[in-house]
Design an enzyme around this catalytic site. Sequence first.
Site, PDB file in Angstrom:
ATOM      1  N   CYS A  70       0.802  -1.225   0.000  1.00 35.00           N
ATOM      2  CA  CYS A  70       0.000   0.000   0.000  1.00 35.00           C
ATOM      3  C   CYS A  70       0.842   1.285   0.000  1.00 35.00           C
ATOM      4  O   CYS A  70       0.653   2.134  -0.864  1.00 35.00           O
ATOM      5  CB  CYS A  70      -0.977   0.006   1.178  1.00 35.00           C
ATOM      6  SG  CYS A  70      -0.226  -0.275   2.781  1.00 35.00           S
ATOM      7  N   LEU A  71       1.759   1.444   0.939  1.00 29.66           N
ATOM      8  CA  LEU A  71       2.465   2.722   1.050  1.00 29.66           C
ATOM      9  C   LEU A  71       3.179   3.149  -0.231  1.00 29.66           C
ATOM     10  O   LEU A  71       3.083   4.315  -0.621  1.00 29.66           O
ATOM     11  CB  LEU A  71       3.463   2.696   2.227  1.00 29.66           C
ATOM     12  CG  LEU A  71       2.913   3.245   3.549  1.00 29.66           C
ATOM     13  CD1 LEU A  71       1.870   2.298   4.138  1.00 29.66           C
ATOM     14  CD2 LEU A  71       4.031   3.474   4.552  1.00 29.66           C
TER      15      LEU A  71
END
Length: 246
Positions: A70-71
């Site tokens: 995600c990040l």
Amino acid sequence: GKLIKTRDIPTAEASKLFETIYRDVTIALSNEFAIFCEDAKIDFLEAMKAANSQPYSHLLLPGVGVGGHCLPVYPYLLAFETETSKVKLSMESRKINDEMPRHVLRLAADGLRVSGRSVKRSRFTVLGITYRPNVKETRFAPSIELVNLIKKRGGRVSIYDPMFTPDELKRMGYHAEPTLAGALEKADCAIITVAHEEFKAIKAIDLGGNMSKNAVIVDCAGIIEPAQIEKVGLIYRGVGRGLWSK
């Protein structure tokens, strides 16, 4: 946790993007400060602890970069919805975090130079291939980019990660050893990329007893005491640890 209701789906989606990108930006800020501290002969970890004693400071640990599913991705999802110029801070943070594997290799190269070696033909041990401690997940792990950079510079790399068996690592294309001691044997440089519990228990004397003479330790996770490393005759480098960059 509990179900949090918002007025519509775009607001809910935005809340998830914002929460994740906030962490990416905060890590980028810590990485930027850490690099400054290396030049200014300051220990970032000590400065961070003092800064975070204030209620509105929430600096996170710097490191080899940012991984996970995600990040590293969500800033681009946000940028896709608008002009990149309107999310400048998010995208600049991505650049800072993406650059960290190269910065870590520069730290290693500097330590090797002091020991009379170069990256080319040096024996590297990368401790940790996952993107976070104690989790068996390598998606977008910055340590993978670090390994590729070392190989491009002519270094020889061995991997040790307690989250994976040697056979699993070999199927991923890495040279791997079954034990930590075996991975460190005669290594010229060991790079700790993640704070696995096993790595947090490493003792300086064990590193000195297994590695080459005047070998280099690069601590990206802030888990090794620099003075202890120097006491056993090794060369210490660490992300943000400017007091030990001579």
